[in-house]
Motif scaffolding. Structure first.
Motif, short mmCIF file in Angstrom:
data_model
loop_
_atom_site.label_atom_id
_atom_site.label_comp_id
_atom_site.label_asym_id
_atom_site.label_seq_id
_atom_site.Cartn_x
_atom_site.Cartn_y
_atom_site.Cartn_z
N PHE A 1 0.87 -1.18 0.00
CA PHE A 1 0.00 0.00 0.00
C PHE A 1 0.90 1.22 0.00
CE2 PHE A 1 0.54 -1.02 4.50
CZ PHE A 1 0.84 0.20 5.07
N PHE A 2 0.31 2.38 -0.20
CA PHE A 2 1.02 3.65 -0.17
C PHE A 2 0.60 4.39 1.09
CE2 PHE A 2 0.63 2.28 -4.51
CZ PHE A 2 1.94 2.37 -4.96
N PHE A 3 1.60 4.90 1.82
CA PHE A 3 1.38 5.50 3.14
C PHE A 3 1.78 6.97 3.08
CE2 PHE A 3 2.94 5.94 7.67
CZ PHE A 3 1.69 5.92 8.24
N ALA A 4 0.81 7.86 3.30
CA ALA A 4 1.04 9.30 3.22
C ALA A 4 1.09 9.92 4.62
CB ALA A 4 -0.05 9.97 2.40
N THR A 5 2.09 10.75 4.82
CA THR A 5 2.25 11.49 6.07
C THR A 5 2.55 12.95 5.72
OG1 THR A 5 4.64 11.01 6.17
CG2 THR A 5 3.16 9.48 7.33
N SER A 6 2.48 13.80 6.71
CA SER A 6 2.97 15.17 6.55
C SER A 6 3.46 15.65 7.91
CB SER A 6 1.88 16.11 6.00
OG SER A 6 0.82 16.24 6.90
N ASN A 7 4.45 16.52 7.87
CA ASN A 7 4.99 17.00 9.14
C ASN A 7 4.20 18.19 9.64
OD1 ASN A 7 6.00 19.31 7.81
ND2 ASN A 7 8.01 18.40 7.50
N ILE A 8 4.63 18.74 10.73
CA ILE A 8 3.91 19.85 11.37
C ILE A 8 3.85 21.09 10.47
CG2 ILE A 8 5.87 20.87 12.58
CD1 ILE A 8 3.91 21.06 15.03
N ASN A 9 4.80 21.20 9.51
CA ASN A 9 4.81 22.34 8.58
C ASN A 9 3.96 22.10 7.34
OD1 ASN A 9 6.66 23.72 10.24
ND2 ASN A 9 8.35 22.57 9.33
N GLY A 10 3.36 20.89 7.24
CA GLY A 10 2.52 20.58 6.09
C GLY A 10 3.28 19.97 4.92
N ASN A 11 4.57 19.74 5.07
CA ASN A 11 5.35 19.09 4.01
C ASN A 11 4.93 17.62 3.94
OD1 ASN A 11 6.91 21.42 3.47
ND2 ASN A 11 8.12 20.97 5.29
N VAL A 45 -9.03 1.44 -1.99
CA VAL A 45 -9.61 1.93 -0.74
C VAL A 45 -8.68 3.01 -0.20
CG1 VAL A 45 -10.24 1.35 1.63
CG2 VAL A 45 -10.72 -0.27 -0.20
N LYS A 46 -9.27 4.14 0.20
CA LYS A 46 -8.52 5.20 0.86
C LYS A 46 -8.90 5.18 2.33
CE LYS A 46 -9.93 8.70 -1.59
NZ LYS A 46 -10.09 10.02 -2.22
N ILE A 47 -7.89 5.29 3.18
CA ILE A 47 -8.13 5.31 4.62
C ILE A 47 -7.44 6.53 5.20
CG2 ILE A 47 -7.77 4.11 6.82
CD1 ILE A 47 -7.67 1.49 5.19
N SER A 48 -8.18 7.27 6.01
CA SER A 48 -7.63 8.40 6.74
C SER A 48 -7.68 8.04 8.21
CB SER A 48 -8.45 9.66 6.47
OG SER A 48 -7.97 10.73 7.26
N GLY A 49 -6.60 8.36 8.92
CA GLY A 49 -6.59 8.05 10.34
C GLY A 49 -5.50 8.79 11.07
N THR A 50 -5.33 8.41 12.32
CA THR A 50 -4.24 8.94 13.12
C THR A 50 -3.32 7.78 13.48
OG1 THR A 50 -5.59 8.75 15.12
CG2 THR A 50 -5.53 10.90 14.06
N ALA A 51 -2.04 8.07 13.47
CA ALA A 51 -1.03 7.03 13.67
C ALA A 51 -0.31 7.22 15.00
CB ALA A 51 -0.02 7.06 12.54
N GLU A 52 0.10 6.09 15.53
CA GLU A 52 0.94 6.07 16.73
C GLU A 52 2.07 5.07 16.47
OE1 GLU A 52 0.70 4.68 21.39
OE2 GLU A 52 -1.14 5.28 20.38
N ILE A 53 3.26 5.44 16.89
CA ILE A 53 4.41 4.55 16.74
C ILE A 53 4.57 3.73 18.00
CG2 ILE A 53 6.92 4.46 16.47
CD1 ILE A 53 6.68 7.15 14.95
N ASP A 56 7.48 12.31 10.66
CA ASP A 56 6.24 13.04 10.38
C ASP A 56 5.16 12.68 11.40
OD1 ASP A 56 7.38 14.23 8.15
OD2 ASP A 56 6.28 13.01 6.69
N ILE A 57 5.02 11.39 11.68
CA ILE A 57 3.98 10.95 12.63
C ILE A 57 4.18 11.60 13.99
CG2 ILE A 57 3.12 8.95 13.93
CD1 ILE A 57 3.67 7.30 11.35
N LEU A 58 5.42 11.73 14.42
CA LEU A 58 5.69 12.33 15.73
C LEU A 58 5.27 13.80 15.79
CD1 LEU A 58 9.13 10.72 16.62
CD2 LEU A 58 6.86 10.14 17.54
N SER A 59 5.33 14.50 14.64
CA SER A 59 4.93 15.91 14.66
C SER A 59 3.49 16.12 14.19
CB SER A 59 5.89 16.76 13.82
OG SER A 59 5.75 16.49 12.44
N ASN A 60 2.94 15.16 13.45
CA ASN A 60 1.58 15.27 12.94
C ASN A 60 1.04 13.86 12.74
OD1 ASN A 60 -0.81 15.69 11.58
ND2 ASN A 60 0.12 16.69 9.81
N PRO A 61 0.20 13.35 13.62
CA PRO A 61 -0.24 11.96 13.55
C PRO A 61 -1.28 11.67 12.46
CG PRO A 61 -1.33 13.05 15.36
CD PRO A 61 -0.33 14.04 14.81
N ASN A 62 -1.73 12.68 11.71
CA ASN A 62 -2.72 12.47 10.66
C ASN A 62 -2.06 11.82 9.44
OD1 ASN A 62 -5.03 13.79 11.96
ND2 ASN A 62 -3.69 15.57 11.85
#
Length: 173
Positions: A47-57, A115-123, A95-101
Motif C-alpha cells: 500500500f502507499f502511506f502518506a504522512t505530513s509534518n507539522i509544517n505541512g510538508n 480503498v482510501k483510509i484516513s486516520g491517526t497514527a501512533e508509533i 512526520d507521525i511524531l509531529s503530525n499523527p494524521n
C-alpha cells in the motif's frame, strides 16, 4: 462526520456534484472496518502511506509485504503494520511524531479495487509493547509497529485501474 472543508464544498457546488457526493457520502463512506474490509486489508501485498509534518510538508512511502501480514486488523477502528529498518532518514516516522494524521491508499489492480483510509497514527517501538505483536508477523527485523486509528474509509473510484493493469501486462509481454 465532518471530514471536508468549505473549499471541498465550494468545488462540489462549482462542478454540480453535490447530490452525487451526498449519496456517495451517505451510503459508501465508513468509519469502521467490517469483516470484508478486514479480509481485504490483511490480504494486501503493498500500500502507499502518506504522512505530513507539522509544517505541512508531505511524504508518501511504499509499504510492501515482508511477513505473513502486511496489515493486521485489531478491531473495527484499529489496525497495525510493521515498520522495518530502512535508510535511516525516518521521514514517515518523524512526520507521525509531529503530525499523527495519515492516509493510506490500498490498490488491488487484479480486481480493480481501491480503498482510501484516513486516520491517526501512533508509533509503537517500546520493546515490551512490540513483543505483543511479534507473533502476528513472521519477520524478526521489525523496528516498530505503526498503529492506525481509523477516521474514515472511502472505497475509491476504480475508474482507470483496468487501463493501468492492461498497460502493466502489455509491458510484461
Amino acid at each position: 462526520m465532518s471530514i471536508f472543508t468549505k473549499e471541498h464544498n465550494d468545488l462540489r457546488e462549482k462542478h454540480n456534484t453535490k447530490n452525487k457526493f451526498e449519496y456517495y457520502f451517505d451510503n459508501i463512506v465508513k468509519d469502521e472496518i467490517d469483516e470484508s474490509l478486514a479480509n481485504y486489508l490483511e490480504s494486501l501485498e503493498y500500500f502507499f502511506f502518506a504522512t505530513s509534518n507539522i509544517n505541512g510538508n508531505t511524504n508518501v512511502n511504499f509499504k510492501g509485504k515482508k511477513s505473513k501480514y502486511l496489515i493486521k486488523v485489531l478491531d473495527e477502528k484499529t489496525f497495525i503494520f510493521p515498520d522495518y529498518f530502512g535508510n535511516g532518514i525516518f521521514h514517515g516516522a518523524g512526520d507521525i511524531l509531529s503530525n499523527p494524521n495519515v492516509g493510506l491508499l490500498c490498490i488491488d489492480f487484479s480486481n480493480d479495487k481501491r480503498v482510501k483510509i484516513s486516520g491517526t497514527a501512533e508509533i509503537i517501538d517500546n520493546k515490551k509493547e512490540l513483543l505483543k505483536y511479534m507473533d502476528l508477523f513472521d519477520s524478526y527485523d521489525i523496528q516498530r509497529v505503526i498503529e492506525i486509528r481509523v477516521n474514515y474509509i472511502i472505497p475509491n473510484c476504480s475508474n482507470n485501474l483496468s487501463i493501468v493493469r492492461e498497460s502493466i501486462l502489455k509491458d510484461c509481454n
